[in-house]
Design a protein around this motif. Structure first.
Motif, PDB file in Angstrom:
ATOM      1  N   ASN A   1       0.984  -1.081  -0.082  1.00  0.00           N
ATOM      2  CA  ASN A   1      -0.127  -0.097  -0.292  1.00  0.00           C
ATOM      3  C   ASN A   1       0.909   1.323   0.016  1.00  0.00           C
ATOM      4  O   ASN A   1       2.201   1.169   0.157  1.00  0.00           O
ATOM      5  N   TRP A   2       0.250   2.513  -0.020  1.00  0.00           N
ATOM      6  CA  TRP A   2       1.131   3.651  -0.362  1.00  0.00           C
ATOM      7  C   TRP A   2       1.941   3.801   1.131  1.00  0.00           C
ATOM      8  O   TRP A   2       2.955   4.498   1.155  1.00  0.00           O
ATOM      9  N   TYR A   3       1.390   3.475   2.198  1.00  0.00           N
ATOM     10  CA  TYR A   3       1.835   3.576   3.573  1.00  0.00           C
ATOM     11  C   TYR A   3       2.808   2.731   3.999  1.00  0.00           C
ATOM     12  O   TYR A   3       3.604   2.480   5.002  1.00  0.00           O
TER      13      TYR A   3
ATOM     14  N   MET B   1      15.584   4.368   1.973  1.00  0.00           N
ATOM     15  CA  MET B   1      15.403   5.681   2.151  1.00  0.00           C
ATOM     16  C   MET B   1      15.799   6.313   3.692  1.00  0.00           C
ATOM     17  O   MET B   1      16.731   7.124   3.854  1.00  0.00           O
TER      18      MET B   1
ATOM     19  N   THR C   1       9.696  12.145  -9.287  1.00  0.00           N
ATOM     20  CA  THR C   1       9.053  13.030  -8.365  1.00  0.00           C
ATOM     21  C   THR C   1      10.209  14.174  -7.993  1.00  0.00           C
ATOM     22  O   THR C   1       9.763  15.324  -7.847  1.00  0.00           O
TER      23      THR C   1
ATOM     24  N   ASN D   1       3.475   4.022  -3.076  1.00  0.00           N
ATOM     25  CA  ASN D   1       4.485   4.023  -1.925  1.00  0.00           C
ATOM     26  C   ASN D   1       5.876   4.635  -1.839  1.00  0.00           C
ATOM     27  O   ASN D   1       6.173   5.258  -0.964  1.00  0.00           O
TER      28      ASN D   1
ATOM     29  N   ILE E   1       6.546   7.398  -3.768  1.00  0.00           N
ATOM     30  CA  ILE E   1       6.363   8.787  -3.668  1.00  0.00           C
ATOM     31  C   ILE E   1       6.136   9.238  -2.401  1.00  0.00           C
ATOM     32  O   ILE E   1       6.899  10.158  -2.024  1.00  0.00           O
ATOM     33  N   PHE E   2       5.329   8.354  -1.798  1.00  0.00           N
ATOM     34  CA  PHE E   2       5.142   8.862  -0.339  1.00  0.00           C
ATOM     35  C   PHE E   2       6.325   8.561   0.551  1.00  0.00           C
ATOM     36  O   PHE E   2       6.551   9.776   1.205  1.00  0.00           O
ATOM     37  N   TRP E   3       7.008   7.843   0.420  1.00  0.00           N
ATOM     38  CA  TRP E   3       8.234   7.716   1.333  1.00  0.00           C
ATOM     39  C   TRP E   3       9.415   8.596   0.926  1.00  0.00           C
ATOM     40  O   TRP E   3      10.220   9.200   1.873  1.00  0.00           O
ATOM     41  N   LEU E   4       9.579   8.825  -0.173  1.00  0.00           N
ATOM     42  CA  LEU E   4      10.488   9.813  -0.814  1.00  0.00           C
ATOM     43  C   LEU E   4      10.022  11.011  -0.291  1.00  0.00           C
ATOM     44  O   LEU E   4      11.092  11.688   0.312  1.00  0.00           O
ATOM     45  N   ILE E   5       8.709  11.749  -0.229  1.00  0.00           N
ATOM     46  CA  ILE E   5       8.334  12.856   0.224  1.00  0.00           C
ATOM     47  C   ILE E   5       8.730  13.035   1.737  1.00  0.00           C
ATOM     48  O   ILE E   5       9.375  13.793   2.197  1.00  0.00           O
TER      49      ILE E   5
END
Lengths: 250, 181
Positions: free
Chosen positions: A31-33, A42, A128, B32, B34-38
């Motif tokens: 999921n996105w989270y 990262m 991004t 996922n 993009i979210f964690w990169l931000i």
């Protein structure tokens, strides 16, 4: 990992498998989270930057320690780059440029650790970064110069008859900027890792393994250069675009 | 195609866990990343802009300040050294002049003393000379007198011996006349 059993006759490598995004803890849907391998690496990038820049500069020494000199060198390098390319008034955007530079630099170098994951080899990440910088710089250009920002595309040095044509070319090249930024970075890093993986696959064959291992060493050396150069190129281009946004008049 | 593992792992990997196509282009995984990169970029930005960069900037500014101060201090010391040298040279020149003056004074003093002594000696010599001259003159005078007396006496006696008579007055006058001539 049992490629021999899977592939049947002949060699089948899976050089792209290293880019698969999977949950870092347990299995499940991404999921996105979800905390994934991307998140983990990262996070390691962030920790390394923190360790070098915060712990490394902890001494605040007039005569710097080795770590502190490294930190100061990077600081001075990027600061001078912005000052030289984008102008003195651009130094207020120094933290943003520094953030992008350090993220790419550390992500690229950490990706060279075997078994690691390289976030900068994912187009979603670099796009991004690239489009984020592009949109931010474009907004900044309009905020700083109003409609005068459009004079960037209207080259007053060119003959009047040619200006519409040049304007068209300039506009196209302007909108290609984020695409080239992100594709350049992702292409360099992903390609390097794929080539490394392919050589690693050949290293499993006894006959080819000496050449393959030599190839890995050579490509790895090249990748060490590429990792630094790509971070540098990305940053210097952002500085150039920042200059255009702050001083659009040629 | 639709198996259990497939359902769990997502649409971008096959049953064996291998990538289908490029994982980079798997749209399911992009939010996922993009979210964690931000999140990561924001975290890096705060670490840098709140802690690291101001600190390093301060250290660099402090260092350049220290270097500037040290150079200024060095300049100051150099000026002081130059001043001290000038003062030393001045003192040396003064001492030389003073010595010259002392020598001149001493010379003048000695000259004056010498002059006085010379004068004294000259005066003494002159006095002695005058005295001697007086004595000589006296002797000469007394000898002339004696000669005159002897001449008178002799003349008187000669006159008597010649058988003449002569008064003293005539003889004296004659002798005196002769003495003069």
């Amino acid at each position: 990992m049992e490629p021999e059993e899977q592939s049947g006759p002949g060699l089948v490598f899976h050089p792209l498998d290293q880019f698969i995004v999977k949950p870092a803890f347990g299995d499940g849907v991404v999921n996105w989270y979800t905390v994934t391998n991307v998140t983990v690496w990262m996070g390691i990038t962030l920790l390394c930057i923190f360790a070098l820049f915060v712990l490394g500069s902890r001494g605040r020494a007039i005569i710097p320690s080795r770590t502190q000199s490294v930190v100061e060198m990077i600081y001075g390098f990027i600061y001078k780059m912005i000052e030289d390319i984008s102008g003195k008034d651009a130094t207020r955007y120094f933290p943003y440029v520094m953030t992008v530079f350090l993220f790419i630099l550390f992500a690229n170098y950490l990706a060279l650790i075997p078994m690691s994951y390289s976030p900068t080899s994912m187009i979603a990440v670099t796009a991004t970064l690239g489009f984020g910088a592009f949109i931010a710089i474009t907004i900044l250009g309009f905020v700083k110069n109003g409609m005068g920002f459009l004079s960037l595309f209207w080259v007053s040095a060119a003959p009047l008859a040619l200006r519409p044509v040049i304007a068209l070319i300039e506009i196209i090249s302007y909108f290609v900027r984020p695409v080239s930024l992100s594709i350049r970075l992702v292409g360099n890093i992903a390609a390097g890792h794929v080539v490394l993986k392919v050589f690693a696959g050949f290293a499993a064959i006894a006959v080819a393994s000496p050449a393959a291992i030599l190839g890995i060493v050579a490509i790895y050396g090249l990748e060490v250069l590429v990792a630094g150069i790509q971070a540098y190129v990305f940053t210097i281009l952002i500085c150039v675009y920042l200059k255009d946004a702050l001083h659009p008049h040629h | 195609m639709e198996t259990e593992t497939n359902q769990v792992a997502g649409v971008c990997v096959d049953a064996g866990g291998y990538a289908l196509g490029m994982p980079q282009l798997c749209a399911d995984w992009m939010p996922n990343q993009i979210f964690w990169l931000i999140i990561t970029l924001i975290a890096i930005f705060f670490v840098l802009s709140r802690i690291a960069l101001p600190r390093i900037g301060a250290v660099l500014a402090e260092r350049s300040g220290t270097i500037t101060n040290d150079i200024a201090a060095a300049e100051d010391y150099r000026n002081k050294a130059a001043q001290a040298e000038a003062a030393y040279e001045q003192a040396l020149a003064d001492a030389r002049t003073e010595a010259q003056a002392i020598i001149a004074t001493a010379k003048a003093d000695i000259q004056a003393e010498l002059d006085i002594e010379l004068q004294k000696a000259d005066a003494e010599i002159a006095a002695k000379t005058a005295e001697s001259e007086a004595a000589i003159a006296e002797i000469r005078e007394s000898s002339v007198k004696s000669i005159t007396a002897v001449a008178k006496d002799t003349a008187k006696e000669l006159v008597l011996a010649m058988g003449g008579t002569a008064d003293a007055k005539t003889i004296t006058a004659a002798v005196t006349a002769r003495m003069k001539g």
